[in-house]
Write a protein that holds these residues in place. Structure first.
Motif, PDB file in Angstrom:
ATOM      1  N   PRO A 112     -24.139  43.046 -15.587  1.00 59.29           N
ATOM      2  CA  PRO A 112     -23.432  43.727 -14.495  1.00 59.29           C
ATOM      3  C   PRO A 112     -24.074  43.428 -13.139  1.00 59.29           C
ATOM      4  O   PRO A 112     -25.292  43.423 -12.997  1.00 59.29           O
ATOM      5  CB  PRO A 112     -23.564  45.217 -14.861  1.00 59.29           C
ATOM      6  N   ASN A 113     -23.221  43.145 -12.151  1.00 62.37           N
ATOM      7  CA  ASN A 113     -23.641  42.878 -10.764  1.00 62.37           C
ATOM      8  C   ASN A 113     -24.457  41.596 -10.611  1.00 62.37           C
ATOM      9  O   ASN A 113     -25.107  41.401  -9.580  1.00 62.37           O
ATOM     10  CB  ASN A 113     -24.427  44.062 -10.195  1.00 62.37           C
ATOM     11  N   SER A 116     -24.542  35.132 -10.203  1.00 64.39           N
ATOM     12  CA  SER A 116     -25.147  33.844  -9.872  1.00 64.39           C
ATOM     13  C   SER A 116     -24.667  32.722 -10.797  1.00 64.39           C
ATOM     14  O   SER A 116     -24.354  31.616 -10.340  1.00 64.39           O
ATOM     15  CB  SER A 116     -26.678  33.954  -9.910  1.00 64.39           C
ATOM     16  N   GLN A 117     -24.597  33.005 -12.104  1.00 65.51           N
ATOM     17  CA  GLN A 117     -24.181  31.964 -13.047  1.00 65.51           C
ATOM     18  C   GLN A 117     -22.710  31.598 -12.866  1.00 65.51           C
ATOM     19  O   GLN A 117     -22.328  30.428 -12.975  1.00 65.51           O
ATOM     20  CB  GLN A 117     -24.435  32.431 -14.488  1.00 65.51           C
ATOM     21  N   LEU A 118     -21.893  32.600 -12.568  1.00 64.27           N
ATOM     22  CA  LEU A 118     -20.477  32.315 -12.324  1.00 64.27           C
ATOM     23  C   LEU A 118     -20.282  31.537 -11.037  1.00 64.27           C
ATOM     24  O   LEU A 118     -19.432  30.637 -10.958  1.00 64.27           O
ATOM     25  CB  LEU A 118     -19.690  33.624 -12.271  1.00 64.27           C
ATOM     26  N   ASN A 119     -21.064  31.864 -10.019  1.00 70.37           N
ATOM     27  CA  ASN A 119     -20.976  31.110  -8.768  1.00 70.37           C
ATOM     28  C   ASN A 119     -21.343  29.647  -8.988  1.00 70.37           C
ATOM     29  O   ASN A 119     -20.720  28.746  -8.413  1.00 70.37           O
ATOM     30  CB  ASN A 119     -21.896  31.733  -7.716  1.00 70.37           C
ATOM     31  N   PRO A 132     -18.146  41.699 -17.105  1.00 70.18           N
ATOM     32  CA  PRO A 132     -19.401  41.637 -17.874  1.00 70.18           C
ATOM     33  C   PRO A 132     -19.467  42.765 -18.892  1.00 70.18           C
ATOM     34  O   PRO A 132     -18.759  43.769 -18.775  1.00 70.18           O
ATOM     35  CB  PRO A 132     -20.477  41.803 -16.795  1.00 70.18           C
ATOM     36  N   ARG A 133     -20.303  42.569 -19.886  1.00 76.18           N
ATOM     37  CA  ARG A 133     -20.539  43.666 -20.829  1.00 76.18           C
ATOM     38  C   ARG A 133     -21.409  44.698 -20.124  1.00 76.18           C
ATOM     39  O   ARG A 133     -22.427  44.364 -19.509  1.00 76.18           O
ATOM     40  CB  ARG A 133     -21.208  43.149 -22.095  1.00 76.18           C
ATOM     41  N   GLU A 134     -20.998  45.950 -20.212  1.00 72.65           N
ATOM     42  CA  GLU A 134     -21.661  47.005 -19.461  1.00 72.65           C
ATOM     43  C   GLU A 134     -23.075  47.292 -19.965  1.00 72.65           C
ATOM     44  O   GLU A 134     -23.959  47.690 -19.199  1.00 72.65           O
ATOM     45  CB  GLU A 134     -20.824  48.292 -19.519  1.00 72.65           C
ATOM     46  N   SER A 135     -23.330  47.115 -21.242  1.00 70.73           N
ATOM     47  CA  SER A 135     -24.661  47.399 -21.789  1.00 70.73           C
ATOM     48  C   SER A 135     -24.932  46.444 -22.944  1.00 70.73           C
ATOM     49  O   SER A 135     -24.011  45.886 -23.555  1.00 70.73           O
ATOM     50  CB  SER A 135     -24.755  48.851 -22.284  1.00 70.73           C
ATOM     51  N   GLY A 136     -26.199  46.252 -23.228  1.00 65.93           N
ATOM     52  CA  GLY A 136     -26.582  45.373 -24.325  1.00 65.93           C
ATOM     53  C   GLY A 136     -26.533  43.911 -23.944  1.00 65.93           C
ATOM     54  O   GLY A 136     -26.276  43.535 -22.794  1.00 65.93           O
TER      55      GLY A 136
END
Length: 301
Positions: A112-113, A116-119, A132-136
């Protein structure tokens, strides 16, 4: 009798000659007087003056714009990327070399937040939407697409048994694009959740492209989950179009399910940086084209 000197004699008044009509003019009982109307054009005036645009006015032909429809082939790609870390340049190459309009990624492992990798994975002329997955660890979805397409995010309910990111492509009939990732150890409520999602999407548009990694062995038609999944698709007028392996172990896990549309040239290519194959296909879509009214300029004098 008074004789007048020629120099002092009054001048006789000339007869009136009408100029300005092709009709013959009669004065009392006199003979017709031929018209002096000229049939030759005046020579055009030669002027070295530049056009003064300040005296030009614009006249719009019509306030009503014409709208036409155009059918266009849209190229899609689907890949379980197994983490975007250090793979940005590979994803960019896929987008440009394969001429994808939309590349749908599952298992981006995006936090989350953290964008960088997507950019790093998005070349010039493309934008993305993601979930994104919120946790884990693991999971994560993204859709990278050409920025000239008019795409808007679509809000859907959140389900515990799978992840989803949904957007809508504008047109005379909008096209819903939904990307799904179902973890291998999903809960037993998956079929119920999935049915609710399809029902919700059907209220938005009849044209739906639903694709992703479902972790269902569609190559094993006797498996209970495979049967339930296929029955769910049939009941809501969806068709599944992948009938070949999409994983290095020979299973069909990555699927393309459509309603109202039919993908063309669906195929799978093995890549070196993922254990899932790259799925690619083409969909014919109809988009509205608005013709802008022409503007005519004219001189006021």
């Amino acid at each position: 009798m008074l004789l007048l000197h020629p120099d002092t004699a009054p001048l006789l008044r000339r007869k009136y000659i009408h100029r300005g009509s092709r009709q013959n003019f009669h004065h009392d009982n006199s003979k017709p007087i031929p018209s002096f109307w000229s049939s030759s054009r005046h020579s055009s005036r030669i002027s070295d003056r530049a056009v003064n645009h300040s005296v030009l006015a614009s006249l719009t032909r019509s306030a009503n714009t014409s709208v036409q429809s155009d059918s266009t082939g849209v190229n899609f790609g689907l890949l379980n990327i197994r983490s975007l870390t250090s793979k940005g340049h590979l994803v960019q190459d896929l987008l440009t070399d394969r001429k994808f309009d939309f590349l749908c990624l599952t298992e981006t492992w995006q936090q989350p937040n953290d964008f960088s990798q997507l950019n790093d994975s998005t070349p010039s002329g493309f934008v993305y939407t993601c979930q994104p997955r919120e946790s884990g660890r693991g999971g994560g979805l993204a859709v990278i697409y050409r920025e000239n397409w008019k795409v808007s995010p679509l809000s859907v309910p959140v389900f515990s048994s799978f992840e989803s990111v949904v957007c809508q492509l504008s047109g005379p009939v909008p096209t819903v694009i939904a990307v799904i990732y179902r973890p291998p150890k999903s809960t037993s409520v998956f079929i119920s959740d999935f049915t609710d999602l399809l029902t919700h999407l059907a209220t938005v548009s009849p044209n739906i492209i639903l694709l992703g990694d479902f972790n269902i062995h569609m190559d094993n038609s006797n498996h209970p989950l495979t049967k339930d999944f296929s029955s769910c698709l049939d009941s809501l007028d969806f068709k599944q179009y992948v009938n070949f392996p999409t994983h290095t172990k020979g299973h069909t896990l990555d699927l393309v399910c459509c309603s109202g549309l039919a993908p063309l040239n669906c195929k799978a290519d093995e890549l070196l940086f993922s254990d899932h194959f790259l799925l690619s296909f083409n969909v014919k879509m109809t988009f509205s084209i608005t013709k802008i009214p022409r503007t005519i300029s004219f001189s006021e004098y």
